[in-house]
Scaffold this motif. Structure first.
Motif, PDB file in Angstrom:
ATOM      1  N   VAL A   3     -39.172   9.830 -40.548  1.00 44.23           N
ATOM      2  CA  VAL A   3     -38.523  10.085 -39.256  1.00 44.23           C
ATOM      3  C   VAL A   3     -37.528  11.238 -39.370  1.00 44.23           C
ATOM      4  CG1 VAL A   3     -36.608   8.425 -39.526  1.00 44.23           C
ATOM      5  CG2 VAL A   3     -37.484   8.925 -37.247  1.00 44.23           C
ATOM      6  N   VAL A   4     -36.965  11.449 -40.534  1.00 42.55           N
ATOM      7  CA  VAL A   4     -36.003  12.544 -40.717  1.00 42.55           C
ATOM      8  C   VAL A   4     -36.746  13.884 -40.679  1.00 42.55           C
ATOM      9  CG1 VAL A   4     -34.267  13.542 -42.245  1.00 42.55           C
ATOM     10  CG2 VAL A   4     -34.443  11.050 -42.029  1.00 42.55           C
ATOM     11  N   ALA A   5     -37.886  13.932 -41.379  1.00 38.11           N
ATOM     12  CA  ALA A   5     -38.681  15.173 -41.372  1.00 38.11           C
ATOM     13  C   ALA A   5     -39.115  15.489 -39.938  1.00 38.11           C
ATOM     14  CB  ALA A   5     -39.884  15.023 -42.291  1.00 38.11           C
ATOM     15  N   GLU A   6     -39.516  14.454 -39.189  1.00 39.20           N
ATOM     16  CA  GLU A   6     -39.945  14.678 -37.796  1.00 39.20           C
ATOM     17  C   GLU A   6     -38.793  15.178 -36.939  1.00 39.20           C
ATOM     18  OE1 GLU A   6     -42.026  11.287 -36.104  1.00 39.20           O
ATOM     19  OE2 GLU A   6     -43.076  11.018 -38.008  1.00 39.20           O
ATOM     20  N   ALA A   7     -37.603  14.595 -37.141  1.00 34.08           N
ATOM     21  CA  ALA A   7     -36.442  15.018 -36.334  1.00 34.08           C
ATOM     22  C   ALA A   7     -36.067  16.462 -36.652  1.00 34.08           C
ATOM     23  CB  ALA A   7     -35.258  14.086 -36.598  1.00 34.08           C
ATOM     24  N   LEU A   8     -36.201  16.845 -37.918  1.00 40.79           N
ATOM     25  CA  LEU A   8     -35.917  18.243 -38.285  1.00 40.79           C
ATOM     26  C   LEU A   8     -36.920  19.175 -37.614  1.00 40.79           C
ATOM     27  CD1 LEU A   8     -35.115  17.716 -42.082  1.00 40.79           C
ATOM     28  CD2 LEU A   8     -33.552  18.776 -40.427  1.00 40.79           C
ATOM     29  N   ALA A   9     -38.206  18.766 -37.633  1.00 37.71           N
ATOM     30  CA  ALA A   9     -39.259  19.609 -37.057  1.00 37.71           C
ATOM     31  C   ALA A   9     -39.129  19.697 -35.536  1.00 37.71           C
ATOM     32  CB  ALA A   9     -40.628  19.068 -37.444  1.00 37.71           C
ATOM     33  N   ALA A  10     -38.493  18.685 -34.924  1.00 39.49           N
ATOM     34  CA  ALA A  10     -38.407  18.646 -33.453  1.00 39.49           C
ATOM     35  C   ALA A  10     -37.255  19.497 -32.907  1.00 39.49           C
ATOM     36  CB  ALA A  10     -38.241  17.198 -32.990  1.00 39.49           C
ATOM     37  N   ARG A  19     -36.072   3.416 -35.894  1.00 37.22           N
ATOM     38  CA  ARG A  19     -37.064   3.814 -36.913  1.00 37.22           C
ATOM     39  C   ARG A  19     -36.379   4.171 -38.224  1.00 37.22           C
ATOM     40  NH1 ARG A  19     -41.217   8.487 -36.051  1.00 37.22           N
ATOM     41  NH2 ARG A  19     -41.612   8.146 -38.279  1.00 37.22           N
ATOM     42  N   ALA A  20     -35.279   4.915 -38.122  1.00 38.42           N
ATOM     43  CA  ALA A  20     -34.541   5.302 -39.341  1.00 38.42           C
ATOM     44  C   ALA A  20     -34.057   4.047 -40.068  1.00 38.42           C
ATOM     45  CB  ALA A  20     -33.372   6.217 -38.987  1.00 38.42           C
ATOM     46  N   ASP A  21     -33.573   3.071 -39.297  1.00 42.98           N
ATOM     47  CA  ASP A  21     -33.087   1.829 -39.926  1.00 42.98           C
ATOM     48  C   ASP A  21     -34.227   1.118 -40.664  1.00 42.98           C
ATOM     49  OD1 ASP A  21     -30.550   2.273 -39.032  1.00 42.98           O
ATOM     50  OD2 ASP A  21     -30.653   0.872 -37.339  1.00 42.98           O
ATOM     51  N   ARG A  22     -35.418   1.112 -40.029  1.00 41.10           N
ATOM     52  CA  ARG A  22     -36.562   0.440 -40.671  1.00 41.10           C
ATOM     53  C   ARG A  22     -36.981   1.172 -41.948  1.00 41.10           C
ATOM     54  NH1 ARG A  22     -38.478  -0.137 -35.472  1.00 41.10           N
ATOM     55  NH2 ARG A  22     -39.916   1.616 -35.647  1.00 41.10           N
ATOM     56  N   GLU A  23     -37.019   2.503 -41.844  1.00 42.65           N
ATOM     57  CA  GLU A  23     -37.462   3.267 -43.023  1.00 42.65           C
ATOM     58  C   GLU A  23     -36.429   3.145 -44.158  1.00 42.65           C
ATOM     59  OE1 GLU A  23     -38.573   7.244 -41.920  1.00 42.65           O
ATOM     60  OE2 GLU A  23     -40.042   6.531 -40.458  1.00 42.65           O
ATOM     61  N   GLU A  36     -29.625  13.430 -33.380  1.00 39.74           N
ATOM     62  CA  GLU A  36     -30.657  12.675 -32.635  1.00 39.74           C
ATOM     63  C   GLU A  36     -30.958  11.340 -33.319  1.00 39.74           C
ATOM     64  OE1 GLU A  36     -31.674  13.365 -29.558  1.00 39.74           O
ATOM     65  OE2 GLU A  36     -30.129  14.878 -29.869  1.00 39.74           O
ATOM     66  N   LEU A  37     -31.005  11.369 -34.647  1.00 38.29           N
ATOM     67  CA  LEU A  37     -31.315  10.128 -35.386  1.00 38.29           C
ATOM     68  C   LEU A  37     -30.215   9.093 -35.208  1.00 38.29           C
ATOM     69  CD1 LEU A  37     -32.698  11.786 -38.619  1.00 38.29           C
ATOM     70  CD2 LEU A  37     -33.998  10.367 -37.028  1.00 38.29           C
ATOM     71  N   LEU A  38     -29.002   9.557 -34.991  1.00 43.93           N
ATOM     72  CA  LEU A  38     -27.891   8.615 -34.826  1.00 43.93           C
ATOM     73  C   LEU A  38     -27.783   8.101 -33.400  1.00 43.93           C
ATOM     74  CD1 LEU A  38     -25.095  10.441 -36.903  1.00 43.93           C
ATOM     75  CD2 LEU A  38     -26.155   8.249 -37.483  1.00 43.93           C
ATOM     76  N   ARG A  39     -28.152   8.963 -32.420  1.00 43.76           N
ATOM     77  CA  ARG A  39     -27.824   8.532 -31.047  1.00 43.76           C
ATOM     78  C   ARG A  39     -29.033   8.126 -30.201  1.00 43.76           C
ATOM     79  NH1 ARG A  39     -25.903  13.930 -27.699  1.00 43.76           N
ATOM     80  NH2 ARG A  39     -27.939  14.923 -27.663  1.00 43.76           N
ATOM     81  N   ASP A  40     -30.251   8.505 -30.604  1.00 48.78           N
ATOM     82  CA  ASP A  40     -31.418   8.075 -29.834  1.00 48.78           C
ATOM     83  C   ASP A  40     -31.832   6.680 -30.329  1.00 48.78           C
ATOM     84  OD1 ASP A  40     -34.182   9.371 -28.357  1.00 48.78           O
ATOM     85  OD2 ASP A  40     -34.462   7.649 -29.685  1.00 48.78           O
ATOM     86  N   PRO A  41     -31.796   5.665 -29.440  1.00 46.15           N
ATOM     87  CA  PRO A  41     -32.014   4.294 -29.922  1.00 46.15           C
ATOM     88  C   PRO A  41     -33.337   4.095 -30.654  1.00 46.15           C
ATOM     89  CG  PRO A  41     -31.228   4.294 -27.643  1.00 46.15           C
ATOM     90  CD  PRO A  41     -31.492   5.722 -28.006  1.00 46.15           C
ATOM     91  N   ALA A  42     -34.421   4.734 -30.152  1.00 44.50           N
ATOM     92  CA  ALA A  42     -35.730   4.521 -30.793  1.00 44.50           C
ATOM     93  C   ALA A  42     -35.760   5.186 -32.176  1.00 44.50           C
ATOM     94  CB  ALA A  42     -36.834   5.082 -29.903  1.00 44.50           C
ATOM     95  N   LEU A  43     -35.220   6.413 -32.247  1.00 45.04           N
ATOM     96  CA  LEU A  43     -35.212   7.113 -33.537  1.00 45.04           C
ATOM     97  C   LEU A  43     -34.315   6.388 -34.527  1.00 45.04           C
ATOM     98  CD1 LEU A  43     -35.023  10.879 -32.462  1.00 45.04           C
ATOM     99  CD2 LEU A  43     -36.972   9.639 -33.427  1.00 45.04           C
ATOM    100  N   ARG A  44     -33.203   5.900 -34.023  1.00 41.78           N
ATOM    101  CA  ARG A  44     -32.261   5.188 -34.885  1.00 41.78           C
ATOM    102  C   ARG A  44     -32.900   3.914 -35.453  1.00 41.78           C
ATOM    103  NH1 ARG A  44     -26.426   5.205 -35.366  1.00 41.78           N
ATOM    104  NH2 ARG A  44     -25.937   3.304 -36.471  1.00 41.78           N
TER     105      ARG A  44
END
Ligand SMILES: Cc1ncc(COP(=O)(O)O)c(C=O)c1O
Length: 416
Positions: A63-70, A321-325, A311-319
């Protein structure tokens, strides 16, 4: 290697910089382990502080790589604000304190990783010549930063005879420091202390709070919590807030926050120093001082990484996913921690309470000798005074039994 004497009057380097050690001893050990493995030897390399998969690859979070690419290229390529973009700073403060009262009393500045946050803490809250106060086992770069900026490191004994934090030792050292220096910066790395793996429990934090409260009646006292490994501990990473929050105002609270381990993104250099104080004017002065320091040191930080982590910290869905990973990565580490604890108990190794985190130490009379004997067995750890540091983050679970056996042999060779 001995360095030939240099005529300082003829050197372009200033005297302070003439005999700097250029190689980090941990990276040097890692390089030797790498060389021997490449030559075909079976090696266990427990030196470096990055979490590796059991197959030896660096563990990352997709999810981090995706957030960087986005991140839109023209946003990532633009300069970040000097002290960091406000949405990033707000997201970091919320990551720590949610919507609680501490969040409303905090300011922050972006830094290159937790290291940059520690740099800001040391140069902003200690005068040149002053010493920070930390535990007797500590992460080596605390001293590098202090030395580099004309400050020093003083320590208190980390463990008492009962194996718990020596809070009496802290109180004594702190009382002496505030009298002598007229200020103090106490740097505590918990949970998951590097190098010991130790996490303070609530009673220990209460004892720390009592020592800070007492010293703060004499002179300004700042507590900096080094939060680098906090997301890999067993319990609530913020369990210290209950003890420290009531001191706010008497004691300045700093948190050195880092995305390096929390998002398995060491190279992006994303971090922040968060400062909490109830007085808005004091907060504003602190924010200005930190901004100035950013401008005068690194100008501004990696914008691409900052935008992605925001985005990883504030978007609930991304967050989520980050927590799961991250939970998967923590599971990987927890298996190794359990294997270590079981093996160490079986072989009678002495080590601090260890419930999670990248590292643990095993105590020994002679860390250098123990590590040397272990290298003969193809197992690489980092020697410390009176201990060796074991990076379980880099040790596949299947190798933990071999590692523990080698530790026992190293400790025996070192005389206990
Ligand atoms: C104890 C401790 N604090 C802070 C850091 C800072 O890490 P970074 O600058 O990568 O965020 C590290 C990294 O190894 C560490 O071990």
């Amino acid at each position: 290697m001995s360095t030939p004497a240099v005529d300082t009057s003829k050197s372009h380097l200033i005297p302070d910089c003439l005999a700097r050690p250029g190689d980090d001893p941990i990276f040097a050990l890692n390089a030797e382990a790498g060389r021997r493995a490449k030559a075909g030897e079976s090696i266990v390399n427990a030196t470096l502080g990055a979490l590796m998969e059991d197959d030896g690859r660096l563990a990352t979070m997709p999810v981090v790589a995706e957030a960087l690419a986005a991140v839109p290229p023209e946003r990532g390529a633009a300069y970040a604000q000097i002290a960091g973009d406000p949405p990033f700073l707000l997201a970091v403060v919320r990551d720590l304190f949610g919507d609680g009262p501490l969040a409303a009393q905090s300011v922050a500045a972006a830094t290159p990783g937790g290291t940059g946050a520690l740099y800001h803490a040391i140069v902003s809250f200690l005068k040149p010549g002053d010493a920070l106060l930390t535990t007797s086992y500590f992460w080596g770069p605390y001293k590098t930063i202090a030395q580099h900026t004309g400050r020093k490191v003083e320590t208190f004994p980390m463990f008492g005879a009962d194996g718990r934090l020596d809070a009496g030792g802290l109180a004594k050292a702190l009382a002496a420091q505030v009298r002598r220096q007229g200020r103090a910066l106490v740097l505590l790395n918990s949970p998951c202390h590097n190098p010991t793996g130790y996490s303070l429990d609530e009673a220990e934090w209460q004892a720390v709070a009592a020592a800070l409260r007492e010293a703060a009646t004499v002179a300004p006292v700042t507590l900096c919590v080094d939060f680098a490994y906090a997301r890999f501990g067993a319990g609530d990473p913020l369990s210290w807030v209950k003890a420290i929050e009531p001191l706010l105002g008497d004691v300045l609270l700093l948190v050195a926050w880092s995305a390096s381990k929390a998002f398995a993104q060491y190279g992006a250099r994303i971090g922040a120093l968060v400062a909490s104080h109830p007085d808005p004017a004091a907060r504003e002065r602190i924010f200005s001082a930190l901004s100035f320091s950013c401008r005068g040191t690194w100008s501004n930080c990696n914008h691409l990484g900052m935008l992605a982590i925001t985005e990883l910290l504030r978007d609930p869905a991304l967050r989520a996913r980050a927590d799961r990973e991250r939970a998967r990565l923590r599971g990987l580490l927890d298996e190794r921690v359990a294997a270590f604890n079981a093996g160490a108990q079986r072989l009678g190794l002495r080590h601090p309470r260890y419930e999670g985190g990248f590292f643990v130490t095993a105590f020994t009379a002679d860390g250098e000798r123990a590590a040397e004997r272990m290298r003969e067995l193809g197992v690489f750890v980092v020697p410390l005074p009176g201990a060796v540091r074991v990076a379980l983050c880099g040790t596949p679970t299947r190798d933990v039994p071999r590692l523990v056996e080698a530790l026992a042999e190293g400790v025996r060779a070192a005389g206990g």
